[in-house]
Design an enzyme around this catalytic site. Structure first.
Site, short mmCIF file in Angstrom:
data_model
loop_
_atom_site.label_atom_id
_atom_site.label_comp_id
_atom_site.label_asym_id
_atom_site.label_seq_id
_atom_site.Cartn_x
_atom_site.Cartn_y
_atom_site.Cartn_z
N ASP A 345 -21.20 113.14 -8.22
CA ASP A 345 -19.85 112.86 -7.72
C ASP A 345 -18.87 113.83 -8.39
OD1 ASP A 345 -17.75 111.62 -6.38
OD2 ASP A 345 -18.49 109.61 -6.81
N GLU A 540 -10.07 104.79 -4.68
CA GLU A 540 -10.78 104.46 -5.91
C GLU A 540 -9.88 104.49 -7.14
OE1 GLU A 540 -13.38 108.11 -6.95
OE2 GLU A 540 -13.02 108.18 -4.80
#
Length: 848
Positions: A345, A540
Site C-alpha cells: 500500500d 481512510e
C-alpha cells in the site's frame, strides 16, 4: 511454483491429503515452521517474530490461482525477457510511482514497472480532469516507455476505481460496498465490476485496486463503507463474482478479454480487525479468527484468478503485515496458492521497523513484489539497486518478483498493441451503466421504520429538506473525484442525479409538486416532508471515530420543527456506517438507511414514491449487512459476539408488507465528555472541543482566548468576533507586539495524517498590512505566512502539508497545539477556518 521455503511443507501436506479444516499433527506444524524459517533466514528476512504473529501454513484453507495464469509459452517468453533485462530494468519493475510525482520524461532514465493515480492525483494535478485528459496521460507514459532503450517492458497503470471509475468526471458512481452488501446480490456486484472495468479501460488504465475483501469489525473505522459486511459470509459470496466481473475468466494462452482489467484483492490481511477501528492499526487476534473472519474473501478471489493482492498497512499481533513473511510468503504463496504479484500500500513499507520510505529490503524479502512508492520512488529505486548488488536482496528473490509481475502483464494484455476501447468516451457514464447503478441504489436501501407514511402518493405536495438532498458529492462519499471526496459541487457530476432531482422528477411526472428547502422552511404546508441528511465525505483514517453518535444537530432541529407542525416526515440517512440516530428516528415517521448511493440518486425516489395508484413501484429489499447500534458506545458490534444486543440486528430490513412502527427509543447516547478531535480546530464560528484558544505574549503570559464580553483580555494580542462568510463566523486578532494565538488542548497523534499527506487548511484575511513577519504553526514548527498574506481585506486560503511541519521539527505523535498564528509586530489578521484537509494537489510546503 515460487513457493521456495514452503515447498517442503506443500509437498508434505499434499502427501497427507490435509483439507482446509483438518488439524495437522503438532510435529507437522513445528517442522513446517522450521522449514519456513530456514528459507526466510537465507533471504535475510527477520525470523524472530513473536509467536502469536507467526502464521502456521498447515492450518490454513486451500485455494489456487487457476493454472491458466501461465503456460509453457508464457514462461519461455518470461525467461527470454529476464535474460535480456539489465539489473536496472529488473529493479525498476518492482517500483510503482504516483503520477503526481513522476512524469513521462522520467521514463527515459528510470525503467519503472508501474504508475498509479492515487486518490488525489489526476492529469495535470487537476482532480476534475476529463476522460480525454486521462487517455492522453496514459498514452504519454506508454510512448515514453516505448521510446526508451532496453527491454521495453510495458507499464501497468493502476487506479482506485472502488465504486465505479470514481476518479473521472462523468463516470458512473456506484453505491459504496456497504450498500452493495445490504443488497445481498452477488450477480449484481459482478455486473457492477464489469461496468467499472469497461469505463476504466476506456480511459487507458489497466488495473484497479479492488476488490476490497475486508471484513470491518468496528463501525468506528473510517473505511467501514468499503466493506460489504461485518460477517465473512457476504464477503466470501461477493469476492469471486467481483473478480470475474473485472477480469473475466482466465484462459490458458489468452489475455484478458476486451473491456477487462486486472484486479487486486485488498488489504491482506485483517485491515478490518484493528483495535477501536483505528486505520493502519493493530489486530490482536488469534490465527483462528484471522483465518475464519478476515481471510474469508481471499480463497474465492484467488480461485477466480485475481492477478494481484495488496498487502495491508495494518499489523497482526504487533507485526506489520507488509513485513510478515509468514503471511505474505508462507501462507499467501503456500496453501492459498496465489501466483500473481503482491503490491504494497501507499508507502506502507516505510512503516516497518528499520525501514524508511526510501529504503526497505525487509518488505521485499518478506514477499512484497512491487513497492507502491508514490513520492519516494526515485531514492527507493537507487537503494534497492544497491541492496541487490550487496546481496541484501538476492537475485533469486528479485527474479521471482519480476517473473510474477511479467506474468500478470502478459495475462493483462499489456504486451498487445491493440486497445479497442481506449478513447471510447461514450462508455463513460453510459445510460446502460447508469441503469445498473440505479438498480443497485434501489436494492441497497434498508427500511428501518415506517408507520405507514411510505410509499408516498405521487400526487402529494412533497417538501424535500436537508443539506444532503441536492448534494451529489455528499451522497457519493469518499473516494469520489478526490481522496476524501470533498470539495465537489453538483456541476462536477455531469449526467448524475441528486436525491432531490430524482424525487422532483418522480413527483412532477405523477402530477404532484415537490419543493426543495434545505432548512425545512415552507410557505404552504406539505403533505409529507423528506429530510435527507447524514455524514459528510471522508476516506481512510480521516473517517475514524471515537463513538457512533451522529453529531450534526441541524437535521434533528428540522425534523422536530416539521413534527411539531404536524407534517409527516421521512428521513433518508446518508452514511458510511450505521450510527446512533435514536433522536432522529423518533422524530421520523419513516427512516431509510441509504448508505452512500453514488451518482444515481433517482434510485431512492424509485422506492419512496409510489405509482399513480399509490402503490409501491419498487419494494424495499435491502437488509443490514452491519448491525445497528443501540447506543453510541456500542462498538464493536457483531452478530457473533456473546453480548450481542443491537437496536436493529444484522439481516434486519422491513418491506412494505411489514408493520414498521416503533416504540419511542431512548435518547441517551451513552457518550459523556469530549473526545480528542484530531482534524477540526475552528469551524463554523467556534472552536471544536477539546480545542480552545490561548493568547500568549512572547513573554509567556497565557490568557484565555475570549472573555464573556466577546473580546479577549488586553495584552500584546486581542481577539474579537467578526463576520466572515456568515455572521460572526470568524475571529480577528489584533497584534500590538510580539505574541501568539494558538489552539490548545489534548495531545493528539497526527502521524497517520502526516503520512497520508493531509494538510492544515487556514482561511484568513489580512485586515492591515503586518509591520513584521506572521507565522503559521503546528506544534513546535512554523512557516512564514507573510508572503501569502495578499491584499488587505481579501479572504484567502492556504494548505500546508503536515509533513512539512513534521520535517521542520513538530513532534507529530503528540501535538497539543495543532494551529497557531504568531506575529513579530503590529498586525491585524482574521481567520474563519482552521482544520485538516485532504491534499488535492493544492497543498504546499513553503520551507522547501
Amino acid at each position: 511454483m515460487g513457493l521456495r521455503d514452503t515447498a517442503a511443507l506443500a509437498a508434505l501436506l499434499g502427501v497427507m491429503g490435509l483439507g482446509a479444516c483438518e488439524e495437522p499433527a503438532a510435529e507437522t506444524v513445528q517442522q513446517a515452521a522450521l522449514d519456513a524459517d530456514a528459507g526466510a533466514a537465507e533471504r535475510g528476512v527477520l525470523v524472530d517474530l513473536p509467536p502469536d504473529a507467526r502464521a502456521n501454513p498447515a492450518v490454513w484453507p486451500r485455494s489456487a490461482t487457476p493454472a491458466a495464469i501461465t503456460d509453457d509459452a508464457t514462461e519461455a517468453f518470461i525467461d527470454s525477457l529476464l535474460a535480456e533485462m539489465t539489473l536496472e530494468e529488473k529493479v525498476g519493475q518492482t517500483i510503482q510511482a504516483d503520477i503526481s510525482a513522476v512524469t513521462p520524461e522520467d521514463m527515459a532514465n528510470y525503467p519503472l514497472g508501474s504508475i498509479l493515480a492515487g486518490g488525489n492525483s489526476a492529469p495535470g494535478g487537476r482532480n476534475w480532469a476529463g476522460p480525454e485528459d486521462w487517455v492522453q496521460l496514459a498514452r504519454d507514459f506508454r510512448a515514453a516507455v516505448e521510446a526508451r532503450e532496453g527491454a521495453r517492458i510495458p507499464l501497468i497503470f493502476g487506479i482506485d476505481a472502488v465504486h465505479g471509475h470514481n476518479n473521472v468526471i462523468g463516470a458512473t458512481i456506484f453505491p459504496h460496498n456497504i450498500g452493495l452488501g445490504a443488497a445481498r446480490n452477488p450477480e449484481l456486484v459482478g455486473r457492477i465490476a464489469e461496468v467499472t472495468a469497461l469505463e476504466v479501460a476506456a480511459t487507458g488504465a489497466d488495473w484497479t485496486f479492488g476488490p476490497t475483501v475486508a471484513v470491518p469489525r468496528d463501525l468506528r473505522w473510517g473505511r467501514t463503507y468499503e466493506g460489504y459486511g461485518e460477517d465473512p459470509e457476504i464477503v466470501a459470496s461477493y469476492a469471486g463474482p467481483v473478480t470475474l466481473g473485472l477480469q473475466g475468466e482466465l484462459r490458458a494462452g489468452e489475455v484478458l478479454g476486451v473491456g477487462r482489467i486486472a484486479g487486486s484483492a485488498k488489504h491482506f490481511l485483517a485491515d478490518g480487525g484493528t483495535v477501536d477501528g483505528v486505520d493502519q492499526g493493530n489486530a490482536p487476534i488469534s490465527e483462528e479468527e484471522l483465518i475464519r473472519v478476515h481471510n474469508a474473501g481471499y480463497p474465492p478471489t484467488i480461485d477466480a484468478g485475481v492477478l494481484t493482492v495488496m498487502a495491508s498497512f495494518s499489523s497482526w499481533n504487533g507485526v506489520k503485515i507488509t513485513g510478515n513473511h509468514t503471511l505474505l510468503d508462507d501462507v499467501l504463496r503456500g496453501p492459498l496458492g496465489f501466483e500473481g504479484f503482491v503490491v504494497s500500500d501507499w508507502n506502507a513499507h516505510g512503516q516497518i521497523p528499520g525501514c524508511i520510505n526510501e529504503s526497505c529490503p525487509e518488505a521485499f524479502n518478506a514477499g512484497i513484489d512491487m513497492f507502491m512508492a508514490p513520492d519516494s520512488w526515485r531514492p527507493l529505486y537507487y537503494n534497492t539497486l544497491e541492496q541487490v548488488r550487496s546481496g541484501a536482496i538476492t537475485m533469486e528473490r528479485l527474479d521471482e518478483a519480476v517473473r510474477r509481475i511479467l506474468r500478470v502483464k502478459i495475462r493483462a494484455g499489456l504486451f498487445e498493441t491493440e486497445r479497442p476501447l481506449e478513447g471510447r468516451y461514450d462508455l463513460i457514464g453510459a445510460p446502460e451503466h447508469r441503469a445498473v447503478a440505479r438498480d443497485a441504489v434501489r436494492q441497497s436501501l434498508v427500511l428501518l421504520k415506517n408507520d405507514g407514511v411510505l410509499p408516498i402518493r405521487p400526487d402529494a405536495r412533497v417538501l424535500v429538506a436537508g443539506s444532503a438532498a441536492d448534494n451529489i458529492g455528499q451522497q457519493s462519499g469518499g473516494w469520489t473525484l478526490s481522496w476524501q471526496g470533498t470539495g465537489t459541487t453538483n456541476a462536477d457530476f455531469p449526467g448524475a442525479t441528486s436525491i432531490w432531482g430524482g424525487i422532483e422528477e418522480a413527483v412532477t411526472a405523477a402530477g404532484g409538486t415537490a419543493v426543495l428547502s434545505a432548512d425545512g422552511s415552507h410557505d404552504e404546508a406539505p403533505d409529507v416532508a423528506i429530510v435527507v441528511f447524514g455524514e459528510t465525505p471522508y476516506a481512510e483514517f480521516q473517517g475514524d471515530l471515537d463513538h457512533l453518535a451522529f453529531a450534526d444537530p441541524e437535521p434533528l432541529r428540522v425534523l422536530r420543527s416539521l413534527q411539531e407542525a404536524g407534517i409527516p416526515t421521512v428521513s433518508v440517512f446518508i452514511s458510511g456506517r450505521p450510527m446512533w440516530t435514536n433522536p432522529e428516528i423518533n422524530a421520523s415517521n419513516a427512516f431509510v438507511a441509504a448508505w452512500l448511493p453514488g451518482s444515481e440518486g433517482g434510485g431512492v425516489a424509485d422506492v419512496l414514491i409510489g405509482d399513480e395508484a399509490g402503490e409501491a413501484r419498487y419494494d424495499f429489499t435491502g437488509t443490514l449487512s452491519f448491525s445497528w447500534p443501540r447506543h453510541a458506545l456500542q462498538a464493536p458490534l457483531n452478530r457473533d459476539m456473546a453480548d450481542y444486543d443491537p437496536l436493529f440486528a444484522y439481516g434486519f430490513g422491513l418491506t412494505y408488507a411489514d408493520d414498521g412502527a416503533l416504540d419511542v427509543l431512548s435518547e441517551e447516547s451513552g457518550v459523556s465528555g469530549d473526545a480528542a478531535n484530531p482534524d477540526r480546530y475552528f469551524v463554523e464560528g467556534r472552536f471544536i472541543a477539546p480545542w480552545s484558544l490561548l493568547l500568549r505574549d512572547e513573554g509567556g503570559d497565557n490568557r484565555p482566548g475570549l472573555a464573556p464580553s466577546g473580546e479577549s483580555p488586553r495584552g500584546a494580542v486581542a481577539m474579537r468576533t467578526v463576520d466572515g462568510s456568515a455572521q460572526e463566523s470568524a475571529r480577528a486578532l489584533a497584534f500590538t507586539g510580539p505574541a501568539r494565538a494558538l489552539a490548545w488542548g489534548t495531545a493528539v497523534d497526527l502521524t497517520r495524517q502526516a503520512n497520508g499527506e493531509m494538510a492544515l487548511l487556514l482561511r484568513y484575511r489580512a485586515d492591515s498590512a503586518p509591520e513584521g513577519r506572521v507565522w503559521l504553526g503546528v506544534g513546535e514548527a512554523e512557516i512564514d505566512l507573510t508572503p501569502f498574506m495578499g491584499e488587505t481585506g481579501s479572504w484567502r486560503e492556504i494548505k500546508v502539508r503536515l509533513s512539512c511541519f513534521r520535517d521542520l521539527g513538530t513532534v507529530i505523535n503528540a501535538v497539543e497545539e495543532p494551529f497557531s498564528l504568531r506575529a513579530d509586530g503590529p498586525a491585524t489578521i482574521s481567520f474563519e477556518t482552521a482544520r485538516l484537509a485532504s491534499n488535492e494537489g493544492d497543498a504546499i510546503c513553503p520551507a522547501e
